[in-house]
Design an enzyme around this catalytic site. Structure first.
Site, PDB file in Angstrom:
ATOM      1  N   TYR A 139     -20.273 128.334 -86.616  1.00 47.76           N
ATOM      2  CA  TYR A 139     -20.732 127.017 -87.064  1.00 47.76           C
ATOM      3  C   TYR A 139     -22.053 127.091 -87.811  1.00 47.76           C
ATOM      4  CZ  TYR A 139     -17.430 124.217 -84.328  1.00 47.76           C
ATOM      5  OH  TYR A 139     -16.313 123.614 -83.831  1.00 47.76           O
ATOM      6  N   LYS A 184     -12.508 137.457 -78.060  1.00 49.46           N
ATOM      7  CA  LYS A 184     -11.464 138.134 -78.850  1.00 49.46           C
ATOM      8  C   LYS A 184     -11.966 139.547 -79.088  1.00 49.46           C
ATOM      9  CE  LYS A 184      -7.609 138.179 -81.227  1.00 49.46           C
ATOM     10  NZ  LYS A 184      -6.263 138.032 -80.621  1.00 49.46           N
ATOM     11  N   ASP A 216      -6.411 134.177 -77.093  1.00 47.46           N
ATOM     12  CA  ASP A 216      -5.026 133.760 -77.366  1.00 47.46           C
ATOM     13  C   ASP A 216      -4.249 133.576 -76.061  1.00 47.46           C
ATOM     14  OD1 ASP A 216      -5.273 136.509 -77.075  1.00 47.46           O
ATOM     15  OD2 ASP A 216      -3.969 137.046 -78.750  1.00 47.46           O
ATOM     16  N   ASP A 240     -14.603 124.791 -78.821  1.00 47.91           N
ATOM     17  CA  ASP A 240     -14.173 123.564 -79.492  1.00 47.91           C
ATOM     18  C   ASP A 240     -12.653 123.415 -79.377  1.00 47.91           C
ATOM     19  OD1 ASP A 240     -14.363 121.275 -81.231  1.00 47.91           O
ATOM     20  OD2 ASP A 240     -13.598 122.539 -82.844  1.00 47.91           O
ATOM     21  N   ASP A 244     -10.344 120.787 -76.681  1.00 51.20           N
ATOM     22  CA  ASP A 244      -9.357 119.788 -77.129  1.00 51.20           C
ATOM     23  C   ASP A 244      -7.991 120.091 -76.504  1.00 51.20           C
ATOM     24  OD1 ASP A 244     -11.186 118.401 -78.822  1.00 51.20           O
ATOM     25  OD2 ASP A 244      -9.608 118.036 -80.293  1.00 51.20           O
TER      26      ASP A 244
HETATM   27  C1  IPM Z   1     -16.807 118.411 -81.256  1.00 54.06           C
HETATM   28  C2  IPM Z   1     -16.436 118.198 -82.712  1.00 54.06           C
HETATM   29  C3  IPM Z   1     -17.474 118.841 -83.622  1.00 54.06           C
HETATM   30  C4  IPM Z   1     -17.443 120.337 -83.352  1.00 54.06           C
HETATM   31  C5  IPM Z   1     -17.295 118.573 -85.123  1.00 54.06           C
HETATM   32  C6  IPM Z   1     -17.144 117.102 -85.429  1.00 54.06           C
HETATM   33  C7  IPM Z   1     -18.406 119.158 -85.933  1.00 54.06           C
HETATM   34  O1  IPM Z   1     -15.159 118.655 -82.981  1.00 54.06           O
HETATM   35  O2  IPM Z   1     -17.874 117.936 -80.830  1.00 54.06           O
HETATM   36  O3  IPM Z   1     -16.021 119.017 -80.530  1.00 54.06           O
HETATM   37  O4  IPM Z   1     -16.611 121.054 -83.930  1.00 54.06           O
HETATM   38  O5  IPM Z   1     -18.246 120.796 -82.560  1.00 54.06           O
HETATM   39 MN    MN Z   2     -14.072 119.277 -81.209  1.00 52.78          MN
END
Ligand code: IPM
Ligand code: MN
Ligand code: NAD
Length: 345
Positions: A139, A184, A216, A240, A244
Site C-alpha cells: 500500500y 506467502k 492461499d 485486507d 473481507d
Molecule cells: C479497508 C479498505 C481500504 C484498504 C481501501 C479503501 C483503501 O478496503 O479499510 O479495508 O484497502 O485498506
Molecule cells: Mn478492505
C-alpha cells in the site's frame, strides 16, 4: 474528564451509519456517565468537495489532538478516474497517525448463525481476530503506472513486522494463546522476512503457540474450518482481503467493526467495509458495524467496558428479536435497527 471524539462520516452510507453510531453512543453515555464532545470533520470524498483534499489539514489537526477517532466509510464511483481519490485520505490518516495495528474481530452472533451461508457445524465456535499490519507493505511502496507497464513495491522492515507481531502475541495472551501468522513465504521475500521475525518474536512469548500458514491455504481454511483460528496476524494486503472474506462467516460486511492503534497516539475505529454506493442514500444500510466500532472505542480507548458490553448485548438482543437489515435478508431500515438497539440497551 471530557473526551474529545473526532468523527469522520465520509461518503456514501458513511453519514447514515455515523448518525446511527452517535445515537447509540449518546444513549449509552447517559447510562454510564461518559462525558464526551464530538467534533465532526470533512474526510474522503467529502474532504475533496469541501477543501480539495481527502484529508484536509484541519481534519488531520483535529484527529491528532483527539482522544479517539470514529470513521464511517469513504469512496465513491464519481472519483474512479479522478486525480485525487478519497482512498488516499484513508491511507494518509493511517500513516500520519501511525495506526499500524488494525484489529478486525470476527465473531458470529447466535442469532445470525442460521443466516450464515456456511453450514452451522462449520461456524460453531468461530471467534477470532485478524491483526492486520496497516501502515506498511504494498500500500505504501512506490507505485508506477506507465502506458504498457506498471509496478507496485512491497516493502517491509523487520521493525515494522516485529511491532505488529508483538501486538498479535499480546492479544493472544488475553485469549487462547495461539497465533497464526499468514504469509506467502514460498514466493515473496517480504514473507520470508515476515516468517523469520515471527519466529524470533515467538521466543519472547514462550506461553503462546505460533503456527505459520500460507495465505492461499489460509483463505481456504477460513471457510472450511474457521474455528481453527484465534489470532491471525498478517501483512497489509493479505489482511485486507482475508478480513473481507471473513465477513462471509456472519453473512455480511455490515456487522464487522475494527480498531486501529498506534504506539501511543489516538486510536481510530471504523467498520471494515466501504461506502456501499449501491445502497447509499436509501437509509437501509446496516449500522451494526459502526455501532460495534463505537463499542470497541469505549472499551479500548476509554476503558468503559460496561458501556461496550451494554452495546454488544443490545445488538445481540436486537438480532435475536429478528430485527434485520436488508443485507441479512430483513426489512428493517437503518433508523429502525438503530432505535431497536437503543431500546434494548
Ligand atoms: C479497508 C479498505 C481500504 C484498504 C481501501 C479503501 C483503501 O478496503 O479499510 O479495508 O484497502 O485498506
Ligand atoms: Mn478492505
Ligand atoms: P463495500 O464494502 O462498500 O460494499 C461491498 C458490498 O457490501 C456492497 O454490496 C454493499 O452494499 C455491502 N455493504 C457494505 N457495508 C454494508 C452495510 N453497512 N450494510 C449493508 N450492506 C453493506 O465495497 P465496494 O463496493 O467494493 O467499495 C465501495 C467504495 O468504498 C470504494 O470506493 C472503496 O474504495 C471504498 N472502501 C472504503 C473503505 C473504508 O472507508 N474503510 C473500505 C472498503 C472500501
Amino acid at each position: 474528564m471530557t473526551k474529545k471524539i473526532v468523527t469522520l462520516a465520509g461518503d456514501g452510507i458513511g453519514p447514515e451509519i455515523m448518525a446511527a453510531g452517535l445515537e447509540v453512543l449518546e444513549a449509552v453515555a447517559k447510562k454510564i456517565n461518559f462525558d464526551y464532545t464530538i467534533e465532526a470533520k470533512a474526510f474522503g470524498g467529502a474532504g475533496i468537495d469541501a477543501a480539495g483534499h481527502p484529508l484536509p489539514e484541519d481534519t488531520l489537526t483535529a484527529a491528532k489532538s483527539a482522544d479517539a477517532i470514529l470513521l464511517a466509510a469513504i469512496g465513491s464511483p464519481q472519483y474512479d478516474n479522478a486525480p485525487v481519490r478519497p482512498e488516499q485520505g484513508l491511507l494518509a490518516i493511517r500513516k500520519e497517525l501511525n495506526l499500524f495495528a488494525n484489529i478486525r474481530p470476527v465473531r458470529i452472533f447466535d442469532a445470525l448463525k442460521h443466516l450464515s451461508p456456511l453450514k452451522p457445524e462449520r461456524i460453531e465456535g468461530v471467534d477470532f481476530v485478524v491483526v492486520r499490519e496497516l501502515t506498511g507493505g504494498i500500500y505504501f511502496g512506490e507505485h508506477t503506472l506507465d502506458d504498457d507497464s506498471a509496478r507496485d513495491i512491497n516493502d517491509y522492515s523487520a521493525d515494522e513486522i516485529r511491532r505488529i507481531m508483538r501486538k498479535a502475541f499480546e492479544i493472544a495472551r488475553g485469549r487462547s494463546k495461539k497465533v497464526t501468522s499468514i504469509d506467502k513465504q514460498n514466493v515473496l521475500a517480504t514473507s520470508k522476512l515476515w516468517r523469520k521475525v515471527a519466529d524470533e518474536v515467538a521466543k519472547e512469548y514462550p506461553d503462546v503457540a505460533l503456527e505459520h500458514q500460507l495465505v492461499d491455504s489460509a483463505a481456504m481454511i477460513m471457510i472450511t474450518n474457521p474455528a481453527r483460528f484465534d489470532v491471525v496476524v498478517t501483512e497489509n494486503l493479505f489482511g485486507d482481503i482475508l478480513s473481507d472474506e471473513s465477513s462471509v462467516l456472519p453473512g455480511t460486511l455490515g456487522v464487522m467493526p475494527s480498531a486501529s492503534h498506534s504506539e501511543n497516539g489516538p486510536s481510530l475505529y471504523e467498520p471494515i467495509h466501504g461506502s456501499a454506493p449501491d445502497i447509499a442514500g436509501q437509509g437501509i444500510a446496516n449500522p451494526i458495524s459502526m455501532v460495534l466500532s463505537v463499542a470497541m472505542m469505549l472499551r479500548e480507548s476509554f476503558g468503559e467496558n460496561a458501556g461496550a458490553e451494554l452495546i454488544e448485548m443490545a445488538v445481540d438482543k436486537t438480532l435475536k428479536q429478528g430485527i434485520l437489515t436488508c443485507d441479512l435478508g430483513g426489512t428493517a431500515d437503518t433508523a429502525q435497527m438503530t432505535a431497536a438497539i437503543i431500546s434494548n440497551l
